[in-house]
Design an enzyme around this catalytic site. Structure first.
Site, PDB file in Angstrom:
ATOM      1  N   ASP A  79      24.613  -6.853 -35.848  1.00  0.00           N
ATOM      2  CA  ASP A  79      24.592  -5.533 -35.188  1.00  0.00           C
ATOM      3  C   ASP A  79      24.680  -5.600 -33.672  1.00  0.00           C
ATOM      4  O   ASP A  79      24.984  -4.609 -33.021  1.00  0.00           O
ATOM      5  CB  ASP A  79      23.355  -4.724 -35.624  1.00  0.00           C
ATOM      6  CG  ASP A  79      22.063  -5.261 -35.011  1.00  0.00           C
ATOM      7  OD1 ASP A  79      21.979  -6.478 -34.733  1.00  0.00           O
ATOM      8  OD2 ASP A  79      21.144  -4.455 -34.806  1.00  0.00           O
ATOM      9  N   ASN A  80      24.355  -6.741 -33.104  1.00  0.00           N
ATOM     10  CA  ASN A  80      24.483  -6.939 -31.648  1.00  0.00           C
ATOM     11  C   ASN A  80      24.164  -8.399 -31.344  1.00  0.00           C
ATOM     12  O   ASN A  80      23.706  -9.138 -32.213  1.00  0.00           O
ATOM     13  CB  ASN A  80      23.564  -6.001 -30.841  1.00  0.00           C
ATOM     14  CG  ASN A  80      22.117  -5.988 -31.287  1.00  0.00           C
ATOM     15  OD1 ASN A  80      21.651  -5.003 -31.860  1.00  0.00           O
ATOM     16  ND2 ASN A  80      21.403  -7.076 -31.079  1.00  0.00           N
ATOM     17  N   CYS A 120      20.372  -1.746 -31.898  1.00  0.00           N
ATOM     18  CA  CYS A 120      20.295  -1.573 -33.361  1.00  0.00           C
ATOM     19  C   CYS A 120      20.803  -0.242 -33.914  1.00  0.00           C
ATOM     20  O   CYS A 120      21.727  -0.221 -34.722  1.00  0.00           O
ATOM     21  CB  CYS A 120      18.860  -1.779 -33.819  1.00  0.00           C
ATOM     22  SG  CYS A 120      18.266  -3.447 -33.517  1.00  0.00           S
ATOM     23  N   ARG A 171      24.478   0.570 -35.817  1.00  0.00           N
ATOM     24  CA  ARG A 171      24.558   0.937 -37.242  1.00  0.00           C
ATOM     25  C   ARG A 171      25.245   2.280 -37.447  1.00  0.00           C
ATOM     26  O   ARG A 171      25.963   2.497 -38.425  1.00  0.00           O
ATOM     27  CB  ARG A 171      23.139   0.980 -37.828  1.00  0.00           C
ATOM     28  CG  ARG A 171      22.602  -0.391 -38.083  1.00  0.00           C
ATOM     29  CD  ARG A 171      21.093  -0.479 -37.875  1.00  0.00           C
ATOM     30  NE  ARG A 171      20.794  -1.810 -37.354  1.00  0.00           N
ATOM     31  CZ  ARG A 171      20.586  -2.871 -38.127  1.00  0.00           C
ATOM     32  NH1 ARG A 171      20.554  -2.747 -39.418  1.00  0.00           N
ATOM     33  NH2 ARG A 171      20.402  -4.075 -37.587  1.00  0.00           N
ATOM     34  N   LYS A 217      22.070  -9.081 -26.055  1.00  0.00           N
ATOM     35  CA  LYS A 217      21.713  -7.756 -26.586  1.00  0.00           C
ATOM     36  C   LYS A 217      21.352  -6.782 -25.460  1.00  0.00           C
ATOM     37  O   LYS A 217      20.678  -7.156 -24.501  1.00  0.00           O
ATOM     38  CB  LYS A 217      20.509  -7.917 -27.521  1.00  0.00           C
ATOM     39  CG  LYS A 217      19.899  -6.613 -27.996  1.00  0.00           C
ATOM     40  CD  LYS A 217      18.754  -6.874 -28.973  1.00  0.00           C
ATOM     41  CE  LYS A 217      18.114  -5.544 -29.400  1.00  0.00           C
ATOM     42  NZ  LYS A 217      17.090  -5.751 -30.449  1.00  0.00           N
ATOM     43  N   ASP A 269      20.684  -8.888 -38.008  1.00  0.00           N
ATOM     44  CA  ASP A 269      20.127  -8.133 -36.885  1.00  0.00           C
ATOM     45  C   ASP A 269      19.877  -9.062 -35.693  1.00  0.00           C
ATOM     46  O   ASP A 269      19.041  -9.968 -35.779  1.00  0.00           O
ATOM     47  CB  ASP A 269      18.806  -7.478 -37.333  1.00  0.00           C
ATOM     48  CG  ASP A 269      18.360  -6.384 -36.380  1.00  0.00           C
ATOM     49  OD1 ASP A 269      18.919  -6.295 -35.263  1.00  0.00           O
ATOM     50  OD2 ASP A 269      17.456  -5.612 -36.751  1.00  0.00           O
ATOM     51  N   ASP A 270      20.606  -8.849 -34.625  1.00  0.00           N
ATOM     52  CA  ASP A 270      20.452  -9.638 -33.380  1.00  0.00           C
ATOM     53  C   ASP A 270      20.949 -11.085 -33.530  1.00  0.00           C
ATOM     54  O   ASP A 270      20.509 -11.967 -32.804  1.00  0.00           O
ATOM     55  CB  ASP A 270      19.003  -9.660 -32.874  1.00  0.00           C
ATOM     56  CG  ASP A 270      18.487  -8.306 -32.431  1.00  0.00           C
ATOM     57  OD1 ASP A 270      19.204  -7.305 -32.572  1.00  0.00           O
ATOM     58  OD2 ASP A 270      17.345  -8.239 -31.920  1.00  0.00           O
ATOM     59  N   HIS A 292      15.965 -10.552 -36.200  1.00  0.00           N
ATOM     60  CA  HIS A 292      15.270  -9.761 -35.179  1.00  0.00           C
ATOM     61  C   HIS A 292      13.838 -10.291 -35.068  1.00  0.00           C
ATOM     62  O   HIS A 292      13.231 -10.617 -36.089  1.00  0.00           O
ATOM     63  CB  HIS A 292      15.286  -8.296 -35.630  1.00  0.00           C
ATOM     64  CG  HIS A 292      14.902  -7.302 -34.589  1.00  0.00           C
ATOM     65  ND1 HIS A 292      13.616  -7.195 -34.113  1.00  0.00           N
ATOM     66  CD2 HIS A 292      15.622  -6.355 -33.924  1.00  0.00           C
ATOM     67  CE1 HIS A 292      13.571  -6.212 -33.210  1.00  0.00           C
ATOM     68  NE2 HIS A 292      14.780  -5.695 -33.064  1.00  0.00           N
ATOM     69  N   SER A 313      13.110  -1.247 -37.045  1.00  0.00           N
ATOM     70  CA  SER A 313      12.973  -2.681 -36.745  1.00  0.00           C
ATOM     71  C   SER A 313      11.593  -3.223 -37.116  1.00  0.00           C
ATOM     72  O   SER A 313      10.594  -2.511 -37.065  1.00  0.00           O
ATOM     73  CB  SER A 313      13.218  -2.928 -35.249  1.00  0.00           C
ATOM     74  OG  SER A 313      14.552  -2.672 -34.934  1.00  0.00           O
ATOM     75  N   LYS A 355      17.139  -3.084 -43.613  1.00  0.00           N
ATOM     76  CA  LYS A 355      16.690  -2.167 -42.550  1.00  0.00           C
ATOM     77  C   LYS A 355      17.685  -1.030 -42.335  1.00  0.00           C
ATOM     78  O   LYS A 355      18.863  -1.270 -42.118  1.00  0.00           O
ATOM     79  CB  LYS A 355      16.531  -2.999 -41.272  1.00  0.00           C
ATOM     80  CG  LYS A 355      16.534  -2.188 -39.993  1.00  0.00           C
ATOM     81  CD  LYS A 355      16.274  -3.068 -38.797  1.00  0.00           C
ATOM     82  CE  LYS A 355      17.056  -2.595 -37.592  1.00  0.00           C
ATOM     83  NZ  LYS A 355      16.740  -3.336 -36.371  1.00  0.00           N
ATOM     84  N   HIS A 398      17.212   2.125 -40.033  1.00  0.00           N
ATOM     85  CA  HIS A 398      17.190   2.354 -38.576  1.00  0.00           C
ATOM     86  C   HIS A 398      18.119   3.470 -38.088  1.00  0.00           C
ATOM     87  O   HIS A 398      18.685   3.386 -36.998  1.00  0.00           O
ATOM     88  CB  HIS A 398      17.464   1.050 -37.800  1.00  0.00           C
ATOM     89  CG  HIS A 398      16.647   0.993 -36.541  1.00  0.00           C
ATOM     90  ND1 HIS A 398      16.641  -0.073 -35.668  1.00  0.00           N
ATOM     91  CD2 HIS A 398      15.803   1.917 -36.008  1.00  0.00           C
ATOM     92  CE1 HIS A 398      15.836   0.179 -34.670  1.00  0.00           C
ATOM     93  NE2 HIS A 398      15.311   1.378 -34.851  1.00  0.00           N
TER      94      HIS A 398
HETATM   95 MG    MG Z   1      19.887  -5.475 -33.499  1.00  0.00          MG
END
Ligand code: MG
Length: 489
Positions: free
Chosen positions: A283-284, A75, A79, A304, A35-36, A231, A153, A128, A130
């Protein structure tokens, strides 16, 4: 039903086959999703500040893509794209869904998990979700047999970095996020996740993943591990605190790398390595306003929340011994929305078992990933970059046409120590970049290459008719509705 049963029978036969590198049955699938995490955060993508030996090995023994994109740089939307094979705005999802969200994936969409379950796979998510926290939107309602993890998150809690600096009695802080719950299937097993709990998440997701592999060694499985980290707020277990020598962010990445190594080790221990397709992505891009608590884009522009390369381009590693090209670096553009059609191909899923009958945006990368030959196979011709339903850019081959839009950029200094720095909004023009010669998007060639701008503008117009564009007030003819929560919660 009959087809589903046949899937079980066929898959069951396959899992008793010989354990060789040329295993031909439907593979187990493991998708590990950070994540991130930024494009430049792994050793195999140029990082030298900390170590990621397990991911580097996965890449060197498999394929590493250098032009791989998420569907949107945030996020939930990202997904939704991964799990359904669609641009998230195609299925009515955008942004980052908060607690009490009234939308999610529509019941009629088929996720990768549902596709696999129809094929007789055991399915699990440890991490996660989300994609909506209403009961009918949880992962257990979208194809996953098992879940352990957070519904959204890890910053969506009373100690959100924007709120924690306010006095505890302040109205704004009180109106902020509710206590963060931890789920096991549809049951809340910890109603109030604490900082101490957050520090255990990476390890606990990993333990659940290894246990799931051990329990399902005799049947095909789909294991999805969407880590809560890196994240913000960043947390790491005691074992990894200070280990990277590169600060907390480096420690967090090293723990995720450990987790990947542990999962691969479990596959090897169970004799499943040759029958398991492993994918790793993010995811980003990095949340740059967090400064030393954000990752790095490896020089790509912005991060992001933007459609510049630093926001949407992420690491992508794919590995299946004897099947995916080994030691290959693939530069052809590809996206997370391609994962579902690719896995449909790799698992031999019938069309009725996938979201593909509904109309997906992804393309099948399987011929590209198995041959590693970018000229032998047709790859993704066009990639569209939306922010919610604003069409901000499009890529065709080496060219990226940026459409006039407003985006966030750091206003002065980034934050530090877990506190964010401020952003400001700025505007782009109609800009053209050659991503092969200029991956950092520094030289706008729109004035020099009007014929390319014109040709790509036609692509854009066609796609606006299909999927819409709020920036030019197009509705789009083929958008679908998200799942909606009917009752008041
Ligand atoms: Mg993310």
């Amino acid at each position: 039903m009959l087809l589903a049963l046949m899937g079980v029978v066929l898959a069951g036969c396959a899992s008793n086959g010989p354990r060789t590198a040329s295993f031909q049955g439907p593979p187990n699938i493991v998708i590990i999703f950070a994540d991130d995490m930024g494009y430049g955060d792994l050793g195999c993508y140029g990082q030298t500040g900390w170590r990621t030996p397990n991911l580097d090995r996965l890449a060197s023994e498999g394929a590493r893509l250098t032009n791989f994109y998420v569907a949107q740089a945030v996020c939930s939307a990202s997904r939704a794209g991964l799990l359904t094979g669609c641009y998230p705005n195609r299925i009515g999802l955008a942004g980052a869904l908060g607690p009490g969200s009234r939308v999610g994936i529509a019941a009629g969409e088929k996720t990768i998990a549902e596709m696999c379950r129809d094929r007789g796979y055991a399915t699990a998510i440890f991490g996660k979700w989300h994609l909506g926290d209403a009961p009918e939107m949880l992962p257990t309602r979208h194809g996953f047999d098992e879940w352990f993890g957070l519904p959204y998150s890890n910053d969506m809690w009373p100690l959100h970095p924007d709120l924690v600096k306010l006095p505890a009695e302040s109205e704004q802080r009180k109106r902020g996020y509710p206590a963060l719950p931890l789920y096991e299937n549809e049951r809340i097993v910890d109603a109030e996740v604490t900082a101490e709990d957050q520090a255990t998440l990476t390890k606990r997701y990993t333990e659940h993943a290894c246990d799931f592999i051990a329990r399902n060694a005799e049947r095909p499985f789909f294991l999805y591990v969407p880590h809560s980290m890196p994240h913000v707020p960043l947390f790491v277990s005691g074992e990894f605190a200070g280990r990277s020598g590169a600060g907390l962010y480096g420690d967090v990445i090293e723990e995720i790398d450990w987790s990947v190594g542990r999962i691969v080790e479990e596959l090897e221990r169970r004799g499943l390595r040759e029958r398991t397709l492993v994918i790793f992505a993010s995811d980003n891009g990095p949340w740059l306003s967090y400064g030393d608590h954000a990752g790095t884009t490896g020089g790509l522009r912005e991060g992001k929340g933007t459609s510049w390369e630093g926001g949407v381009r992420v690491p992508f590693i794919v590995n299946w011994p004897g099947h995916v090209a080994s030691g290959k670096t693939i530069d052809a553009p590809a996206m997370t929305i391609d994962v579902l059609p690719t896995l449909a191909s790799a698992t031999g899923a019938a069309r009725g078992h996938t979201n593909m009958d509904m109309g997906v945006d992804g393309v099948d990368l399987w011929p590209l990933l198995t041959s590693g030959d970018e000229t032998a196979t047709e790859s993704r011709a066009l990639a569209f970059y939306y922010n919610a339903n604003d069409l901000e850019a499009v890529r065709r081959g080496r060219w990226k046409l940026v459409l006039p839009h407003s985006y966030r950029t750091l206003a002065g200094r980034a934050g530090s120590g877990g506190a964010p720095g401020p952003y400001k909004q700025v505007k782009s023009g109609l800009e053209l970049y050659d991503l092969v010669a200029d991956p950092h998007e520094t030289r706008d060639l729109a004035a020099d290459r009007p014929e390319i701008v014109e040709a790509m503008s036609r692509d854009v117009e066609e796609f606006r008719r299909d999927l819409g564009d709020n920036l030019t007030k197009r509705v789009g003819e083929h958008r679908r509705e998200p799942g909606r929560v009917e009752e008041k919660r």
